[in-house]
Design an enzyme around this catalytic site. Sequence first.
Site, mmCIF file in Angstrom:
data_model
loop_
_atom_site.group_PDB
_atom_site.id
_atom_site.type_symbol
_atom_site.label_atom_id
_atom_site.label_comp_id
_atom_site.label_asym_id
_atom_site.label_seq_id
_atom_site.Cartn_x
_atom_site.Cartn_y
_atom_site.Cartn_z
ATOM 1 N N VAL A 1 76.335 57.505 61.381
ATOM 2 C CA VAL A 1 77.690 57.228 61.883
ATOM 3 C C VAL A 1 78.765 57.322 60.800
ATOM 4 C CG1 VAL A 1 76.951 55.789 63.813
ATOM 5 C CG2 VAL A 1 77.364 54.734 61.570
ATOM 6 N N TYR A 2 78.389 57.509 59.552
ATOM 7 C CA TYR A 2 79.414 57.603 58.511
ATOM 8 C C TYR A 2 80.240 58.876 58.735
ATOM 9 C CZ TYR A 2 76.929 54.001 55.812
ATOM 10 O OH TYR A 2 76.323 52.832 55.387
ATOM 11 N N GLY A 3 81.512 58.666 58.998
ATOM 12 C CA GLY A 3 82.385 59.796 59.276
ATOM 13 C C GLY A 3 82.004 60.540 60.537
ATOM 14 N N GLY A 4 81.310 59.854 61.462
ATOM 15 C CA GLY A 4 80.878 60.516 62.687
ATOM 16 C C GLY A 4 79.880 61.633 62.429
#
Length: 333
Positions: free
Chosen positions: A63-66
């Site tokens: 989920v980091y930065g999508g």
Amino acid sequence: MDEIIDTVRMGQTGLQVSEIAFGTWRFGRETSEGNLETSREQAHELLDAYEAAGGRFIDTADVYGGGVSEEWIGEWLEDRDREDFVIASKIYWPTREDDPNGNGLSRKHMRRQIDLMLDRLGTDYLDVLYIHRWDDDTPARELMRTLDGFVQDGKVNYLGASTFLPNTWKIAEANELAERYGWAKFSVTQPRYNLVDREIEGEYMEFCRKRGLGICPWSPLGQGFLTGKYERGEGTPENSTASDSEGWEDRYLTEENFQTLDVVREVADEVGASEAQVAVAYQIAHPALTAPIIGARTVDQLEENLKAASVDLSDEQFERLEEAGDGPFADMV
């Protein structure tokens, strides 16, 4: 920058990792104004600087930065030997809007995500896969059987559990179940821990130490408090990252925490280092920990913090830092 980062063994596994891990949660993250906190170019420059210092342990999440963080790491790895690096990622948080199976730790969600994660990273396997949080809606048997399947398929080498608050019994239950069925167990944990956030001390830390689980703590600088840039009675500067964090002042700008920071500053003066370097050096020297995970906005900031690897704390200095928060591990140095 000279190579200054050594390697250590992760818990009781055979895996050697850098004594400081690099966290990439800022990669592709948008600020409240809609700007990228760390751009693709900046991300690659930071990875370059970490590698130059001898770092090989890179931490990310789906989920980091999508998903952008994994993509940028994958692009960066294209010009390097994948085998030179230990790549860790995490899975749990929602990745598909309006999809009841687009989050959590169900077999359906995890099987979908693992292939997407590997594709973004441009690799056939993860060295470490963490569950990003616990999912109380997924039975432990389903969770551990699915994770074991990833290991058996060669998609993951080691399993880890990331957490916000201590949860010793959940790790114990999951590993007991895995051992009963001959499945892969959790080998490493990733809790919050630093000199002012010490909730894992006691049962959680002792459990991990006795069971041979590595501990790779996040937030080693207490969300910036342990950098020493805050002073009693002055509050949070408007341009500070912490100014956007609800409840940050109430949690960190306490007299008890400033008393701990006073000791950090004393030790920093004695060893000729910054407060941040001492806070990280304390974790490197801690007998119960494997590798703190640090992040940075700029190359200068990263290189400055990585110099913690060159800071040598005496037993007496370590004990003073430990006692500043009434920690129980000073006699283990």
